[in-house]
Design a protein around this motif. Structure first.
Motif, PDB file in Angstrom:
ATOM      1  N   LEU A   1      65.163 -14.062  28.781  1.00  0.00           N
ATOM      2  CA  LEU A   1      65.004 -12.644  28.359  1.00  0.00           C
ATOM      3  C   LEU A   1      64.955 -12.372  27.029  1.00  0.00           C
ATOM      4  N   GLN A   2      65.959 -12.649  26.094  1.00  0.00           N
ATOM      5  CA  GLN A   2      66.129 -12.380  24.685  1.00  0.00           C
ATOM      6  C   GLN A   2      65.063 -13.169  24.102  1.00  0.00           C
TER       7      GLN A   2
ATOM      8  N   GLU B   1      71.031 -16.006  36.903  1.00  0.00           N
ATOM      9  CA  GLU B   1      71.415 -15.042  36.052  1.00  0.00           C
ATOM     10  C   GLU B   1      71.742 -15.468  34.770  1.00  0.00           C
TER      11      GLU B   1
ATOM     12  N   HIS C   1      57.155 -13.400  41.017  1.00  0.00           N
ATOM     13  CA  HIS C   1      57.100 -12.724  39.930  1.00  0.00           C
ATOM     14  C   HIS C   1      56.066 -11.635  39.512  1.00  0.00           C
TER      15      HIS C   1
ATOM     16  N   ARG D   1      62.041 -13.697  25.318  1.00  0.00           N
ATOM     17  CA  ARG D   1      60.841 -12.823  25.596  1.00  0.00           C
ATOM     18  C   ARG D   1      60.705 -11.409  24.677  1.00  0.00           C
ATOM     19  N   ALA D   2      62.098 -11.092  24.658  1.00  0.00           N
ATOM     20  CA  ALA D   2      62.155  -9.824  23.872  1.00  0.00           C
ATOM     21  C   ALA D   2      61.861 -10.066  22.388  1.00  0.00           C
TER      22      ALA D   2
ATOM     23  N   LEU E   1      68.856 -16.920  32.962  1.00  0.00           N
ATOM     24  CA  LEU E   1      67.800 -15.792  32.676  1.00  0.00           C
ATOM     25  C   LEU E   1      68.132 -15.015  31.404  1.00  0.00           C
ATOM     26  N   ARG E   2      69.424 -15.021  31.034  1.00  0.00           N
ATOM     27  CA  ARG E   2      69.887 -14.198  29.769  1.00  0.00           C
ATOM     28  C   ARG E   2      69.346 -14.466  28.573  1.00  0.00           C
TER      29      ARG E   2
ATOM     30  N   GLN F   1      59.918 -16.255  35.494  1.00  0.00           N
ATOM     31  CA  GLN F   1      60.290 -14.878  35.561  1.00  0.00           C
ATOM     32  C   GLN F   1      60.613 -14.051  34.541  1.00  0.00           C
ATOM     33  N   ALA F   2      60.990 -14.747  33.357  1.00  0.00           N
ATOM     34  CA  ALA F   2      61.265 -14.210  31.965  1.00  0.00           C
ATOM     35  C   ALA F   2      59.867 -13.927  31.107  1.00  0.00           C
ATOM     36  N   GLY F   3      58.925 -14.613  31.470  1.00  0.00           N
ATOM     37  CA  GLY F   3      57.638 -14.537  30.753  1.00  0.00           C
ATOM     38  C   GLY F   3      57.104 -15.686  30.107  1.00  0.00           C
TER      39      GLY F   3
END
Ligand SMILES: *Cc1c(COP(=O)(O)O)cnc(C)c1O
Length: 234
Positions: free
Chosen positions: A178-179, A171, A22, A181-182, A174-175, A214-216
């Motif tokens: 990623l939220q 997937e 990544h 991370r944001a 990940l969702r 992957q998401a940070g």
């Protein structure tokens, strides 16, 4: 080498491989070894293999281990829920707390942190996927909690922690990651210096390590991949 030592080595390779895939620098993801339900000897074995940071879920069990292992220079992270009448032991014995989800707990921890110790390093637990009966502040309340915690003299706000609902598909894993991370980036970029300094996104366990990297994620909390299957469910 002990079994724990070789499992740790494999896990470090797994983390390094995920960083590589990544495009993240190796060393950008810290490993927290979750030693809940395992004894002090298991922690000694991991420490002998170079592991320094350990996570515990249960206050009493954690404090017992911390006291038995005082001869080692370890860093202890509380990653389980904290009732307000149990904050003193946490403030006295742990270095980090990942599960702040109420101002009241944060205030007590700050008040009870012994003056001779460095400030307690804290992450705010966010209920990122809105799971019912789940600990963590709703995402829309994270800012207010972060600012309230940052104002407390004996705490340092280091970042966010999430425990998404378990999912098998990458997937689906990940969702929510990623939220998280944001939300982390959004809080860091608002302009408040106390939030801009946040450097820790605590997410990823044995089963979703790769997705978290992957998401940070900057800190993965891993138990069974190091110590084996836990003797009791939790
Ligand atoms: C138990 C636990 C972990 C580690 O889980 P494994 O699946 O054994 O890697 C991580 N985080 C928290 C909050 C836990 O309770």
């Amino acid at each position: 080498m002990t079994t724990i030592g070789s499992k740790l080595q494999q896990l470090r390779q797994r983390i390094a491989a995920a960083c590589d895939v990544h495009g993240r620098p190796s060393g950008s993801v810290r490993l927290l070894a979750v030693s809940k339900t395992f004894d002090d000897q298991a922690v000694r074995d991991a420490a002998a293999a170079g592991q320094q940071a350990f996570g515990e879920n249960y206050i009493q069990e954690g404090v017992e281990k911390i006291l038995l292992l005082r001869d080692l220079p370890l860093e202890w992270h509380m990653i389980g829920p904290i009732q307000s009448n149990k904050t003193r032991a946490v403030a006295q014995h742990f270095d980090w707390v990942h599960t702040i989800d109420r101002v009241k707990i944060a205030q007590r921890l700050s008040e009870q942190r012994p003056p001779e110790l460095p400030p307690l390093q804290v992450c705010l637990q966010v209920n990122i996927d809105g799971g019912v009966n789940k600990s963590g502040v709703p995402p829309e309340e994270a800012l207010a909690l972060a600012l309230a915690c940052a104002a407390l003299p004996r705490l340092v706000v280091r970042g966010l922690m999430v425990i998404p609902e378990p999912a098998d598909e990458p997937e689906a894993q990940l969702r929510p990651l990623l939220q998280a991370r944001a939300l982390f980036e959004q809080l860091r970029s608002r302009g408040e210096a106390c939030l801009a300094r946040m450097d820790t996104l605590s997410m990823g366990m044995t089963a979703d390590l790769e997705a978290a990297i992957q998401a940070g994620s900057t800190l993965v909390r891993v138990g069974s991949a190091i110590f084996g299957v836990r003797p009791r469910a939790d």
